[in-house]
Design an enzyme around this catalytic site. Structure first.
Site, mmCIF file in Angstrom:
data_model
loop_
_atom_site.group_PDB
_atom_site.id
_atom_site.type_symbol
_atom_site.label_atom_id
_atom_site.label_comp_id
_atom_site.label_asym_id
_atom_site.label_seq_id
_atom_site.Cartn_x
_atom_site.Cartn_y
_atom_site.Cartn_z
ATOM 1 N N ASP A 12 16.813 34.737 2.463
ATOM 2 C CA ASP A 12 16.722 33.248 2.759
ATOM 3 C C ASP A 12 16.138 32.596 1.678
ATOM 4 O O ASP A 12 15.127 32.735 1.158
ATOM 5 C CB ASP A 12 15.792 33.381 4.008
ATOM 6 C CG ASP A 12 15.590 32.045 4.734
ATOM 7 O OD1 ASP A 12 16.480 31.112 4.522
ATOM 8 O OD2 ASP A 12 14.765 31.903 5.900
ATOM 9 N N ASP A 106 21.966 28.828 3.545
ATOM 10 C CA ASP A 106 20.816 29.436 2.574
ATOM 11 C C ASP A 106 20.519 30.516 3.219
ATOM 12 O O ASP A 106 19.384 31.306 2.576
ATOM 13 C CB ASP A 106 19.775 28.410 2.715
ATOM 14 C CG ASP A 106 19.113 28.121 4.027
ATOM 15 O OD1 ASP A 106 19.982 28.076 4.987
ATOM 16 O OD2 ASP A 106 17.982 27.599 3.999
ATOM 17 N N GLU A 107 21.305 31.193 4.057
ATOM 18 C CA GLU A 107 20.572 32.440 4.625
ATOM 19 C C GLU A 107 21.903 33.486 4.984
ATOM 20 O O GLU A 107 22.869 33.151 5.424
ATOM 21 C CB GLU A 107 19.693 31.940 5.968
ATOM 22 C CG GLU A 107 19.232 33.430 6.621
ATOM 23 C CD GLU A 107 18.540 33.037 7.883
ATOM 24 O OE1 GLU A 107 17.993 33.721 8.537
ATOM 25 O OE2 GLU A 107 18.516 31.724 8.407
#
Length: 395
Positions: A12, A106-107
């Site tokens: 993350d 983003d994860e």
């Protein structure tokens, strides 16, 4: 034979959008940075850790964020830039495993079980991923590692920011037992309050609770699911390249729309976005849905079927416009604060040859191809249909 234990990593990026803004503008370092829509109805996309100290969080109205953090720096999102950085990050993932389940830009979860033969441990893989992301993007990623998704995600959350934590099987109870029961996946506000009423406040409390108390609070089925989760059990696999369920586009207006002509223009603009994205992915959908929100916050949805699965803007718009007109004519004083459209009902197995031979396959429009090529070369919105021009300058 005992099954080999899985090796799962959760990555993350820390305050991703805000971190990209700080990377591109070093003068923002140390300041409270809030990436948000700046209009009257804007919302926060991301706040860095300096801003979070003042209570600013994602999905908060920008006006509320300004009240809590008036000295912050407020920046409009740059999605193309974030997507470019995300592509680099996911490129790093692909060097270690093909089993990557992206949750957002983003994860992601990674199953690196098969990669353990090349590395000494899951920690070695996690460290290399973290270092490679830093080297290639200049950004920090929090990395959590364990033998399932639940614990890997918990590890990254507990170690943020710039985190790095592995939770081994023998350490599970030590990490889980002290946590508030509301931290557990599947426990919402209602369930949390019900558990508090019977004296269950931590995950350890839940494991020690008798069946009567637990089942009274959340029911027998959910109660037993929670027991398994509180023991750190999570059999969910990492699912790579999950099929896209729908493609959508929507817009929230600074000033409510109160004329059908302008609403139709905005609907066409969203249909162009949806059609372009569907064609880029090679997806053809059957169902067109529209989302219509009246002020202050009353949302209506309508849907209808295309005669043939497709992705042509004119066909999507024809259905969406009909749904919009029907809704508009049913209301004495129609006004809209949000308008959206989505295409769904994709079937990756369906080829053109399998479609109804008697239906007219109008999904390949020369105008769509020309528009897509020009927009790819000169940027989104470089070429639009004339009907969309009414929305220009009203963003």
């Amino acid at each position: 034979m005992q099954t080999a234990q899985r090796a799962i990593i959760h990555v993350d990026m820390d305050a991703f959008y805000a971190s990209v803004e700080e990377l591109d503008d070093p003068s923002l370092k140390g300041k409270a940075v809030v990436v948000a829509g700046l209009g009257r109805r804007g919302v926060v996309s991301t706040a860095n850790y300096e801003a979070r100290r003042f209570g600013v969080r994602s999905a908060m109205p920008t006006a509320e964020a300004r009240r809590r953090c008036p000295h912050g720096v407020y920046v409009v999102p740059r999605h193309a830039r974030y997507k470019a950085i995300s592509d680099v990050v996911f490129g790093v993932f692909g060097q270690f495993t093909p089993v990557v389940e992206g949750l957002s830009l983003d994860e992601a979860f990674l199953d690196v079980s098969a990669s353990l033969r090349l590395f000494s441990s899951v920690e070695a893989i996690g460290r290399q991923i973290k270092d490679d992301i830093r080297a290639r993007t200049g950004l920090n990623a929090s990395v959590g590692m364990s033998h399932n998704k639940l614990l890997a995600k918990l590890a990254s959350e507990l170690s943020k920011p710039d985190g790095f934590l592995a939770i081994r099987p023998e350490e599970v109870r030590g990490y889980l037992d002290p946590l508030p029961v509301g931290r557990m996946w599947t426990v919402g506000k209602v369930a949390e309050e019900a558990l508090h009423k019977v004296g269950i406040r931590t995950l350890g409390d839940l494991l020690r609770a008798d069946d009567w108390r637990l089942h009274k609070a959340v029911g027998a089925r959910h109660g037993e699911q929670l027991r398994a989760l509180c023991r750190g059990e999570d059999p969910r696999p990492v699912v790579a390249e999950a099929a896209e369920v729908s493609i959508s586009a929507e817009w929230t207006f600074e000033t409510d729309l109160d004329t059908l002509a302008l609403a139709e223009a905005w609907m066409l603009r969203q249909c162009e976005r949806v059609g372009s994205r569907a064609r880029a992915r090679g997806l053809k959908g059957r169902t067109v849905s529209v989302k219509l929100r009246e002020p202050p916050f009353v949302t209506h949805s309508r849907q209808a079927q295309l005669p043939v699965p497709g992705h042509a803007t004119p066909e999507i718009y024809a259905v969406a416009r009909r749904l919009l007109q029907t809704w508009w004519n049913q209301h004495p004083r129609p006004r809209l604060r949000l308008l959206g459209v989505s295409l769904s009902g994709f079937d990756a197995r369906q080829s053109d040859e399998q479609q109804d031979m008697f239906a007219t396959p109008a999904s390949e429009k020369p105008s769509d191809g020309v528009q897509d090529r020009i927009n790819q070369r000169f940027g989104a919105g470089a070429l639009v249909r004339a009907g969309v021009l009414k929305t220009r300058g009203k963003d």
